[in-house]
Motif scaffolding. Structure first.
Motif, PDB file in Angstrom:
ATOM      1  N   ASN A 167       0.929  -1.256   0.084  1.00 54.79           N
ATOM      2  CA  ASN A 167       0.048  -0.070   0.133  1.00 54.79           C
ATOM      3  C   ASN A 167       0.828   1.280   0.053  1.00 54.79           C
ATOM      4  O   ASN A 167       1.731   1.556   0.745  1.00 54.79           O
ATOM      5  N   VAL A 168       0.593   2.171  -1.085  1.00 57.34           N
ATOM      6  CA  VAL A 168       1.686   3.212  -1.148  1.00 57.34           C
ATOM      7  C   VAL A 168       1.495   4.287  -0.081  1.00 57.34           C
ATOM      8  O   VAL A 168       2.461   4.787   0.389  1.00 57.34           O
ATOM      9  N   ASP A 169       0.282   4.606   0.465  1.00 51.45           N
ATOM     10  CA  ASP A 169      -0.076   5.616   1.564  1.00 51.45           C
ATOM     11  C   ASP A 169       0.750   4.884   2.715  1.00 51.45           C
ATOM     12  O   ASP A 169       1.247   5.448   3.395  1.00 51.45           O
ATOM     13  N   ALA A 170       0.664   3.593   3.373  1.00 53.55           N
ATOM     14  CA  ALA A 170       1.318   3.003   4.201  1.00 53.55           C
ATOM     15  C   ALA A 170       2.609   3.100   3.947  1.00 53.55           C
ATOM     16  O   ALA A 170       3.527   3.729   4.865  1.00 53.55           O
ATOM     17  N   LEU A 171       3.246   2.988   2.890  1.00 48.70           N
ATOM     18  CA  LEU A 171       4.628   3.115   2.573  1.00 48.70           C
ATOM     19  C   LEU A 171       5.283   4.428   2.618  1.00 48.70           C
ATOM     20  O   LEU A 171       6.382   4.728   3.447  1.00 48.70           O
ATOM     21  N   LEU A 172       4.560   5.351   2.172  1.00 49.99           N
ATOM     22  CA  LEU A 172       4.932   6.761   2.171  1.00 49.99           C
ATOM     23  C   LEU A 172       4.746   7.424   3.962  1.00 49.99           C
ATOM     24  O   LEU A 172       5.480   8.251   4.087  1.00 49.99           O
ATOM     25  N   ASN A 173       3.965   6.970   4.514  1.00 49.55           N
ATOM     26  CA  ASN A 173       3.615   7.146   5.815  1.00 49.55           C
ATOM     27  C   ASN A 173       4.418   7.012   6.824  1.00 49.55           C
ATOM     28  O   ASN A 173       5.071   7.599   7.828  1.00 49.55           O
ATOM     29  N   GLU A 174       4.983   5.613   6.659  1.00 56.62           N
ATOM     30  CA  GLU A 174       5.799   4.728   7.851  1.00 56.62           C
ATOM     31  C   GLU A 174       7.281   5.252   7.503  1.00 56.62           C
ATOM     32  O   GLU A 174       7.531   5.765   6.523  1.00 56.62           O
ATOM     33  N   SER A 175       7.975   4.819   8.635  1.00 63.47           N
ATOM     34  CA  SER A 175       9.321   4.703   8.307  1.00 63.47           C
ATOM     35  C   SER A 175       9.808   3.767   7.170  1.00 63.47           C
ATOM     36  O   SER A 175       9.565   2.647   7.251  1.00 63.47           O
ATOM     37  N   ARG A 176      10.096   4.426   5.996  1.00 57.53           N
ATOM     38  CA  ARG A 176      10.239   3.666   4.657  1.00 57.53           C
ATOM     39  C   ARG A 176      10.891   2.619   4.644  1.00 57.53           C
ATOM     40  O   ARG A 176      10.664   1.442   4.161  1.00 57.53           O
ATOM     41  N   LYS A 177      12.127   2.683   5.107  1.00 58.64           N
ATOM     42  CA  LYS A 177      13.039   1.514   5.053  1.00 58.64           C
ATOM     43  C   LYS A 177      12.475   0.233   5.762  1.00 58.64           C
ATOM     44  O   LYS A 177      12.599  -0.720   5.566  1.00 58.64           O
ATOM     45  N   SER A 178      12.018   0.748   7.016  1.00 60.92           N
ATOM     46  CA  SER A 178      11.430  -0.515   7.936  1.00 60.92           C
ATOM     47  C   SER A 178      10.316  -1.215   7.353  1.00 60.92           C
ATOM     48  O   SER A 178      10.166  -2.452   7.167  1.00 60.92           O
ATOM     49  N   PHE A 179       9.513  -0.249   6.646  1.00 62.68           N
ATOM     50  CA  PHE A 179       8.183  -0.931   6.034  1.00 62.68           C
ATOM     51  C   PHE A 179       8.346  -1.939   5.097  1.00 62.68           C
ATOM     52  O   PHE A 179       7.918  -2.862   4.920  1.00 62.68           O
ATOM     53  N   ILE A 180       9.652  -1.690   4.159  1.00 67.23           N
ATOM     54  CA  ILE A 180       9.698  -2.457   3.143  1.00 67.23           C
ATOM     55  C   ILE A 180      11.073  -3.403   3.519  1.00 67.23           C
ATOM     56  O   ILE A 180      11.430  -4.238   2.498  1.00 67.23           O
ATOM     57  N   ARG A 181      11.340  -3.707   4.692  1.00 69.82           N
ATOM     58  CA  ARG A 181      12.232  -4.585   5.056  1.00 69.82           C
ATOM     59  C   ARG A 181      11.812  -5.952   4.700  1.00 69.82           C
ATOM     60  O   ARG A 181      10.751  -6.152   5.300  1.00 69.82           O
ATOM     61  N   GLY A 182      12.838  -6.723   4.215  1.00 73.93           N
ATOM     62  CA  GLY A 182      12.469  -8.038   4.032  1.00 73.93           C
ATOM     63  C   GLY A 182      11.526  -8.373   2.939  1.00 73.93           C
ATOM     64  O   GLY A 182      10.932  -9.314   2.799  1.00 73.93           O
ATOM     65  N   VAL A 183      11.444  -7.461   2.084  1.00 76.54           N
ATOM     66  CA  VAL A 183      10.151  -7.564   0.834  1.00 76.54           C
ATOM     67  C   VAL A 183      11.050  -8.260   0.125  1.00 76.54           C
ATOM     68  O   VAL A 183      10.386  -9.385  -0.853  1.00 76.54           O
ATOM     69  N   SER A 184      12.436  -8.331  -0.142  1.00 74.67           N
ATOM     70  CA  SER A 184      12.964  -9.164  -1.008  1.00 74.67           C
ATOM     71  C   SER A 184      14.665  -9.452  -0.889  1.00 74.67           C
ATOM     72  O   SER A 184      14.898  -8.893   0.418  1.00 74.67           O
ATOM     73  N   SER A 185      15.162 -10.277  -1.462  1.00 79.03           N
ATOM     74  CA  SER A 185      16.654 -10.557  -1.218  1.00 79.03           C
ATOM     75  C   SER A 185      17.298 -10.846  -2.675  1.00 79.03           C
ATOM     76  O   SER A 185      16.663 -10.996  -3.639  1.00 79.03           O
ATOM     77  N   PRO A 186      18.835 -10.897  -2.501  1.00 78.46           N
ATOM     78  CA  PRO A 186      19.325 -11.152  -3.802  1.00 78.46           C
ATOM     79  C   PRO A 186      18.943 -12.256  -4.547  1.00 78.46           C
ATOM     80  O   PRO A 186      18.956 -12.446  -5.955  1.00 78.46           O
TER      81      PRO A 186
END
Ligand SMILES: Cc1cc2nc3c(=O)[nH]c(=O)nc-3n(C[C@H](O)[C@H](O)[C@H](O)COP(=O)(O)O)c2cc1C
Length: 323
Positions: free
Chosen positions: A48-67
């Protein structure tokens, strides 16, 4: 029909079997597991882009992907072109996905109430604006995932606009938003979209085994197949369908113990990537025990547990006792 190669943007995939984006299901661990079984491309749960932009960005998308999670798509859900662009630039920089997909199909009230997901299908101009904004701003190819609109001409109008705005691929779930999950996926209308566009079109809806995969490819002529619910607790489906499309015959039925072995692999991946959540483990444990003898008792026990480690131990001990 043989497995086809699918090219999305610059990425040529070895086949055309894709794991659908599914909230609470397609986290990094589950995507990696499906990949081990031959999913050619996977998508994140919608972000959700609103949540992503409102929260602390790096922590919100932590663990989304890996190499090792390649190739993959990140799916965003939102309705404001500028916010979608801002969020897309953040995830592009952080993860360099092969594609950024926009959710234009989710029928859930909490999503459509904010004008997002399938609510966008009522606003063709906004859809055009969103895709144009993103294709102008990003280096990453952009795709969209839609549902049908009820009248074929309307679906085709939206599909044409998405292509015209610069999208690199389009996924079509062959149901309307009003249908939610009732009825069956309308392959004829997916085929009409495929015939209308030049970009790759991916068929989605009700692909649950080898035969339905073959039928969907044959009837729609689509460039790819996206598999959702049938992969839950059953990532081996990618291997089975791939084998069938390549060889024209089915692999032997899997042993029942495979489901629990796969759940063990899932847990190991969850632990490796620091994604432990008891709610998530409980849900996946339910799916991975579907159809197994004694699964009801195991599920009842799991429901009483809140600790992730306890759930994995229970599943492991049931696995050793029963199979
Ligand atoms: C639990 C669940 C979560 C889903 N979450 C998403 C999502 O985040 N984004 C999306 O575009 N579709 C989502 N979907 C829809 C699926 O991607 C797919 O379009 C739908 O399930 C039809 O495909 P299937 O018949 O293979 O399941 C979700 C479906 C389910 C069952």
């Amino acid at each position: 029909m043989r497995l086809k190669k699918l090219k999305i943007g610059r990425t040529e995939l070895p086949g055309n079997l894709l794991l659908a984006p599914m909230a609470d299901v397609t986290n990094l661990a589950f995507r990696l597991l499906c990949r081990q079984y031959g999913a050619d491309m996977t998508y994140t749960e919608m972000i959700n882009v609103d949540a992503l932009l409102n929260e602390s960005r790096k922590s919100f998308i932590r663990g989304v992907s890996s190499p090792e999670d390649r190739p993959f798509g990140i799916q965003l859900v939102g309705s404001c072109p500028e916010k979608l662009r801002e969020a897309a630039l953040i995830v592009e920089e952080e993860y360099r996905p092969e594609v950024i997909d926009i959710n234009m199909g989710c029928p859930a009230k909490c999503i459509t109430g904010a004008g997002c997901g399938s609510a966008l299908l009522n606003s063709p101009e906004l859809i055009y604006e969103i895709i144009s904004e993103l294709t102008d701003a990003l280096k990453t190819p952009v795709s969209a995932k839609i549902r049908l609109l009820g009248r074929e001409e309307k679906t085709l109008e939206i599909a044409r606009l998405i292509e015209k705005a610069g999208a690199s691929a389009l996924t079509v779930h062959g149901r309307t938003a009003a249908q939610m999950y009732s009825g069956s996926s309308n392959l004829i209308e997916i085929k009409a979209v495929k015939n209308e566009l030049s970009i790759p079109v991916i068929a989605n809806g009700d692909i649950r085994d080898e035969e339905s995969a073959e039928r969907t490819l044959e009837l729609t002529g689509c460039d790819g197949l996206m598999i959702g619910r049938a992969a839950m607790g059953n990532p081996v489906i990618f291997r089975r369908i791939r084998y069938y499309l390549e060889n024209g015959e089915k692999l032997e039925a899997d042993k029942q113990s495979r489901q629990l072995e796969d759940f063990e692999k899932y847990v190991t991946l969850i632990e490796e990537h620091n994604l432990l959540s008891s709610i998530n483990l409980r849900m996946h444990a339910h799916w991975f025990t579907r159809g197994l003898p004694g699964s009801r008792q195991v599920r009842e026990k799991i429901n009483g547990l809140t600790d992730g480690k306890a759930i994995t131990e229970l599943m492991r001990s049931s696995c050793q006792e029963k199979y």
